[in-house]
Design a protein around this motif. Structure first.
Motif, PDB file in Angstrom:
ATOM      1  N   ASP A 116      10.339  -8.535  -0.652  1.00 29.29           N
ATOM      2  CA  ASP A 116       9.369  -7.839  -1.514  1.00 29.29           C
ATOM      3  C   ASP A 116       9.639  -8.030  -3.005  1.00 29.29           C
ATOM      4  O   ASP A 116       8.788  -7.688  -3.836  1.00 29.29           O
ATOM      5  CB  ASP A 116       9.377  -6.321  -1.216  1.00 29.29           C
ATOM      6  CG  ASP A 116       8.794  -6.018   0.152  1.00 29.29           C
ATOM      7  OD1 ASP A 116       8.043  -6.852   0.674  1.00 29.29           O
ATOM      8  OD2 ASP A 116       9.104  -4.933   0.696  1.00 29.29           O
ATOM      9  N   ILE A 166      13.494  -5.952   2.130  1.00 29.51           N
ATOM     10  CA  ILE A 166      13.711  -5.517   0.734  1.00 29.51           C
ATOM     11  C   ILE A 166      13.748  -6.741  -0.186  1.00 29.51           C
ATOM     12  O   ILE A 166      13.108  -6.763  -1.240  1.00 29.51           O
ATOM     13  CB  ILE A 166      15.026  -4.703   0.612  1.00 29.51           C
ATOM     14  CG1 ILE A 166      14.921  -3.385   1.379  1.00 29.51           C
ATOM     15  CG2 ILE A 166      15.359  -4.443  -0.867  1.00 29.51           C
ATOM     16  CD1 ILE A 166      16.211  -2.572   1.435  1.00 29.51           C
ATOM     17  N   ARG A 173       5.753  -1.308   1.147  1.00 27.16           N
ATOM     18  CA  ARG A 173       6.444  -1.703   2.376  1.00 27.16           C
ATOM     19  C   ARG A 173       6.581  -0.478   3.262  1.00 27.16           C
ATOM     20  O   ARG A 173       6.979   0.580   2.803  1.00 27.16           O
ATOM     21  CB  ARG A 173       7.826  -2.268   2.021  1.00 27.16           C
ATOM     22  CG  ARG A 173       8.708  -2.574   3.179  1.00 27.16           C
ATOM     23  CD  ARG A 173       8.163  -3.650   4.076  1.00 27.16           C
ATOM     24  NE  ARG A 173       8.136  -4.957   3.434  1.00 27.16           N
ATOM     25  CZ  ARG A 173       7.705  -6.065   4.086  1.00 27.16           C
ATOM     26  NH1 ARG A 173       7.264  -5.996   5.330  1.00 27.16           N
ATOM     27  NH2 ARG A 173       7.686  -7.223   3.453  1.00 27.16           N
ATOM     28  N   SER A 190       7.687  -0.269  -2.493  1.00 23.55           N
ATOM     29  CA  SER A 190       8.838  -1.104  -2.138  1.00 23.55           C
ATOM     30  C   SER A 190      10.100  -0.630  -2.855  1.00 23.55           C
ATOM     31  O   SER A 190      10.022   0.019  -3.906  1.00 23.55           O
ATOM     32  CB  SER A 190       8.591  -2.552  -2.547  1.00 23.55           C
ATOM     33  OG  SER A 190       7.384  -2.995  -2.011  1.00 23.55           O
ATOM     34  N   SER A 191      11.244  -1.033  -2.319  1.00 22.62           N
ATOM     35  CA  SER A 191      12.537  -0.592  -2.861  1.00 22.62           C
ATOM     36  C   SER A 191      12.651  -0.830  -4.373  1.00 22.62           C
ATOM     37  O   SER A 191      13.026   0.072  -5.131  1.00 22.62           O
ATOM     38  CB  SER A 191      13.661  -1.324  -2.125  1.00 22.62           C
ATOM     39  OG  SER A 191      14.900  -0.889  -2.580  1.00 22.62           O
ATOM     40  N   LYS A 250       1.514  -2.141   4.116  1.00 22.61           N
ATOM     41  CA  LYS A 250       1.796  -3.059   3.000  1.00 22.61           C
ATOM     42  C   LYS A 250       0.482  -3.687   2.557  1.00 22.61           C
ATOM     43  O   LYS A 250      -0.534  -3.569   3.254  1.00 22.61           O
ATOM     44  CB  LYS A 250       2.796  -4.136   3.432  1.00 22.61           C
ATOM     45  CG  LYS A 250       2.330  -4.980   4.603  1.00 22.61           C
ATOM     46  CD  LYS A 250       3.341  -6.067   4.973  1.00 22.61           C
ATOM     47  CE  LYS A 250       2.811  -6.900   6.120  1.00 22.61           C
ATOM     48  NZ  LYS A 250       3.659  -7.962   6.568  1.00 22.61           N
ATOM     49  N   ASP A 272       5.860  -7.868  -3.459  1.00 22.25           N
ATOM     50  CA  ASP A 272       5.006  -6.861  -2.809  1.00 22.25           C
ATOM     51  C   ASP A 272       5.383  -5.459  -3.273  1.00 22.25           C
ATOM     52  O   ASP A 272       6.556  -5.098  -3.271  1.00 22.25           O
ATOM     53  CB  ASP A 272       5.161  -6.941  -1.283  1.00 22.25           C
ATOM     54  CG  ASP A 272       4.233  -7.972  -0.694  1.00 22.25           C
ATOM     55  OD1 ASP A 272       3.022  -7.896  -0.979  1.00 22.25           O
ATOM     56  OD2 ASP A 272       4.718  -8.855   0.032  1.00 22.25           O
ATOM     57  N   THR A 296      14.367   2.445   2.515  1.00 16.91           N
ATOM     58  CA  THR A 296      13.498   1.510   3.251  1.00 16.91           C
ATOM     59  C   THR A 296      13.794   1.566   4.756  1.00 16.91           C
ATOM     60  O   THR A 296      12.903   1.417   5.583  1.00 16.91           O
ATOM     61  CB  THR A 296      13.682   0.065   2.724  1.00 16.91           C
ATOM     62  OG1 THR A 296      13.584   0.091   1.306  1.00 16.91           O
ATOM     63  CG2 THR A 296      12.622  -0.872   3.277  1.00 16.91           C
TER      64      THR A 296
END
Ligand code: GRG
Length: 297
Positions: free
Chosen positions: A88, A85, A98, A103-104, A236, A95, A41
């Protein structure tokens, strides 16, 4: 972003990116999955607003050797990335995208995403502890950062954001959330640069104030972009705030009024910078105030 602000930004962003790469453990360090998640990220493509603001604060304070402030600037980006992180995660904003990538937790799973965030937060304080600066500078920076990220700042703001979902927004509540969740770290970033550049108390309090107002307008614009921005540019998902019943400035006043309030606030910030810092030293902040309101990313 255009003109001299763009070249100022590009030069400093490059320094920040290189410092981040040099100051982070290698991707194959043990356990590699953690180091991959930390870097994933971090290097997915952020604007680097907070570390660049630390450099701006340092330069306004009269600092001449940018390498002196870089470990502190990098620490701020690690903290910001950690907060993204965690923000999200399904337990928070849930979410999937990102910085233009999954996302992570979508890539590494929730457990690793939580731990990658934790490791970024811890590593930020290691960078500060190991920076080449006097102990009193480091302690002042730690005080600034812990105040901005604790219950009075990011963490408290995120809690208010979470428990206010579905609540009818009042202006006081929205501004309180925005000041803590977003403006606190932006204000802290300018102040950290000022501390490392040995700014006096008056300048430090101006940097905190300008940063807090810039942070507020940054989050109001973020609310607007969530409503009318493009997913590709934002990197995003958009229209998430309405879906989740978030207490945002747009929900409070609508897009038109939010934009006109953001522009009015921007004009007051520019006056404040001109009055307290001056055009010559403060030009980056003056031009940044315009960029923040008119941005599309
Ligand atoms: C730091 C102790 C500590 C806890 C964190 C999860 C959490 C508590 C807070 C979340 C706060 C949050 C995500 C606020 C939103 C701030 C915001 C507008 C982020 C987007 O910033 P940009 O546009 O993103 O600068 P890039 O990707 O460009 O860096």
């Amino acid at each position: 972003m255009k003109g001299r602000l763009k070249s100022y930004w590009t030069e400093r962003k490059d320094l920040v990116d290189r410092a981040l790469d040099a100051l982070l453990p290698g991707e194959s360090d043990f356990p590699p999955i953690l180091h991959r998640a930390m870097r994933y990220t971090l290097f997915a493509g952020g604007k680097r607003l907070r570390p660049i603001l630390a450099i701006v604060g340092y330069e306004i304070a009269g600092g001449k050797d940018i390498s002196e402030v870089l470990p502190f600037a990098a620490a701020l980006e690690l903290i910001h990335t950690f907060s993204l992180i965690h923000d999200d995660l399904p337990a928070m904003d849930d979410d999937d995208m990102r910085r233009g990538k999954p996302s992570s937790h979508k890539v590494f799973g929730e457990g690793l995403a939580i731990l990658a965030g934790d490791a970024l937060f811890s590593h930020s304080f290691r960078l500060i502890a190991e920076a080449d600066a006097p102990a009193e500078v480091k302690v002042a920076v730690i005080r600034e950062i812990t105040r901005a990220t604790g219950p009075e700042g990011l963490t408290g703001g995120q809690v208010l954001d979470l428990i206010s979902e579905g609540v009818e927004p009042s202006e006081g509540l929205v501004i309180d959330i925005h000041r803590r969740k977003t403006a606190a770290l932006i204000s802290c970033s300018l102040a950290v640069g000022g501390i490392v550049g040995r700014a006096g108390e008056d300048l430090l309090s101006t940097l905190r104030q300008v940063g807090a107002e810039l942070g507020l307008v940054f989050q109001i614009t973020d609310d607007i972009l969530d409503e009318i921005g493009e997913k590709e540019k934002m990197g995003k998902g958009v229209k998430k705030d309405l879906e989740r019943g978030k207490c945002t400035y747009v929900r409070l006043k609508g897009v038109e009024a939010a934009l006109s309030d953001a522009r009015a606030l921007r004009d007051r910030i520019k006056e404040l910078i001109r009055e307290k810092i001056g055009e010559e030293k403060g030009w980056v902040l003056v031009e940044l105030a315009d960029y923040i309101v008119e941005r599309s990313e």
